[in-house]
Scaffold this motif. Structure first.
Motif, PDB file in Angstrom:
ATOM      1  N   SER A 106       5.097   0.892  -5.931  1.00  0.00           N
ATOM      2  CA  SER A 106       4.230  -0.153  -5.378  1.00  0.00           C
ATOM      3  C   SER A 106       3.954   0.182  -3.912  1.00  0.00           C
ATOM      4  O   SER A 106       4.689   0.960  -3.296  1.00  0.00           O
ATOM      5  CB  SER A 106       4.901  -1.521  -5.498  1.00  0.00           C
ATOM      6  N   PHE A 112      -0.218   1.284  -9.210  1.00  0.00           N
ATOM      7  CA  PHE A 112      -0.344  -0.017  -8.556  1.00  0.00           C
ATOM      8  C   PHE A 112      -1.621  -0.035  -7.729  1.00  0.00           C
ATOM      9  O   PHE A 112      -2.022   0.989  -7.167  1.00  0.00           O
ATOM     10  CB  PHE A 112       0.842  -0.272  -7.626  1.00  0.00           C
ATOM     11  N   GLY A 156      -0.768  -4.375  -4.400  1.00  0.00           N
ATOM     12  CA  GLY A 156       0.499  -4.492  -5.112  1.00  0.00           C
ATOM     13  C   GLY A 156       0.561  -5.605  -6.122  1.00  0.00           C
ATOM     14  O   GLY A 156       1.624  -5.848  -6.705  1.00  0.00           O
TER      15      GLY A 156
END
Length: 478
Positions: free
Chosen positions: A126, A186, A190
């Motif tokens: 992420s 991602f 996020g």
């Protein structure tokens, strides 16, 4: 959300139109003994990490091309490897079904996970590096807390291979089955996870609830790779149908289809400014495509790779592109700039314009050719306008960092990773402190871009900052 200024729906290849598209010479060439499958730049751009049919992962110094770390821990071939955005970790996955988290500085194994029941095809961190996702040949995408290792989500479900399904083949990249997960990514915020799979689809999941938000349909064969644009508004995917597709994520539709390769497309990547798409594939090619026009900008590798090209990645500053191949090489290429993009657009359209029609008289054709200079200038103007029109939609141009304040001139300095020169915004001293405190929450207005000195720059933009309970307008200028 505005769509890109593109027409028609299918992107065009300058090469297929008969235009000569230049290739490049690598600025660095790292040769290894084993086939390479994965590559990634460190966040500072100073290191590269590669993996492949050897069981080891190698970290290289980009400037010298020398090995700086050797990571040993996988029991079989390593298929994928990525740096974390904060630079502290490296994640890898392989045929041994293991997902390994490494210390990026020491090479120490921090955690080894074997939750997948078949080989790990892709990994992704992420943006804040706190989550780690993996895509597996077992049909699962798994998400973990990076620090604790706790599993946060299981997307998809394990499925047994069909009797005719192809298993992992060391000699070449092989098709799988409709249930396999091939890619995870991602978005920059996020809050979304994008997956690709053998059922020809891309799926978008909410990282707060882990519920599926929607499915992107369009590919006619297994999707092998998918990535978000730097601003999260678009995604690119590559598949076994020999195409790459640019998607408008919010409108959930294909913007255009790129006839990327004459064989399967293995890897895709956006440049950090969102203006170029890199593709690579089974035809041993690395190619760069213009997001604004859909045209081929550069057939990067020509015949310099001698086997399938498995993966590509841009450096964080966007100046270079790295590719890895089953020929054992990692090549680093210089990335063409805006002028090269404009030249590709002009050359492609001039080639089409210069063709003599079957029904065009010779004297009329010659008269038309006499206006060649004017026509070329018009195409350059048209191309630059297309580039400017799409820049606000595709580039993450709002990524300004607030710097120093000069009370005498009443200007804050703004710095951007996309624009080399600093910008400024005028704020009265009585509002300066509150402006600084609220800068992370500002909203950007419609920008004005211009093409100058071979590049795109921001001429002016407004920002709305929440100050004293109301929204106040300020102007960003050079």
């Amino acid at each position: 959300m505005a769509s890109l200024a593109l027409s028609p729906a299918h992107a065009q290849s300058g090469a297929s139109a008969g235009t000569t598209v230049p290739s490049a010479a690598p600025v660095r060439d790292i040769q290894t003994k084993a086939a390479l499958l994965g590559v990634d730049y460190s966040p500072d751009g100073k290191r590269l990490v590669t993996c492949g049919l050897g069981h080891d992962i190698v970290v290289w110094d980009v400037a010298s091309g020398r090995q700086t770390l050797l990571l040993k821990g996988h029991a079989d071939d390593v298929v994928t490897v990525k740096f974390s955005p904060n630079g502290r970790y490296i994640a890898s996955g392989g045929v041994d079904k293991a997902l390994i988290l490494w210390d990026a500085l020491t090479g120490e194994i921090l955690r080894k996970n074997t939750d997948h029941t078949d080989y790990v095809r892709d990994v992704a961190f992420s943006p804040n590096s706190k989550m780690l996702a993996s895509a597996g040949w077992d049909g699962q995408a798994l998400v973990f807390d990076t620090f604790s290792g706790q599993r946060l989500a299981t997307l998809g479900a394990p499925a047994k291979a069909a009797a005719s399904a192809t298993t992992y083949d060391k000699a070449k990249t092989a098709k799988g089955r409709t249930t396999n997960m091939t890619s995870v990514a991602f978005n920059p915020a996020g809050d979304e996870l994008l997956t690709a799979s053998g059922d020809h689809t891309l799926r978008v999941f909410d990282t707060g609830t882990w519920q599926q938000k929607f499915v992107l349909n369009g590919h006619t064969d297994e999707v092998w790779d998918a990535r978000y644009s730097p601003n999260g508004a678009y995604a690119v995917s590559g598949a076994w149908d020999n195409t790459a597709r640019l998607w408008d994520v919010r409108q959930q539709k294909v913007v255009y289809t790129i006839p990327a390769h004459v064989s399967d497309v293995w890897g895709t990547a956006f440049s950090p400014d969102g203006q170029l798409i890199a593709t690579c594939g089974g035809d041993r090619k690395v190619r760069l495509w213009d997001v604004a026009t859909g045209l081929l900008v550069q057939d990067v590798s020509a015949d310099r790779h001698t086997a399938e090209v498995e993966n590509v990645t841009f450096s964080p500053d966007g100046r270079t592109l790295a590719s890895v191949s089953r020929d054992g090489s990692c090549k680093i290429w210089a990335v063409p700039g805006s002028e090269e993009r404009l030249n590709a657009y002009t050359a492609t359209n001039m080639e089409k314009w210069g063709r003599k029609s079957e029904f065009e008289k010779s004297d009329e054709y010659q008269k038309r050719l006499a206006k060649r200079a004017d026509r070329e200038a018009a195409f350059r103007q048209e191309g630059s306008q297309k580039m400017l029109a799409s820049y606000g939609n595709t580039a993450n141009w709002q990524s300004f960092v607030l710097s120093d304040y000069d009370a005498d001139t009443e200007y804050f300095t703004l710095l951007s990773p996309l624009f080399p020169a600093p910008y400024r915004v005028k704020v009265a001293p009585r509002e300066a402190e509150r402006f600084r405190e609220s800068f992370a929450r500002v909203a950007y207005g419609t920008p004005q871009f211009e093409y100058q000195n071979g590049g795109i720059t921001l001429r002016q933009a407004t920002i709305m900052a929440p100050i004293d309970g109301s929204s106040k307008s300020f102007t960003i200028t050079q």
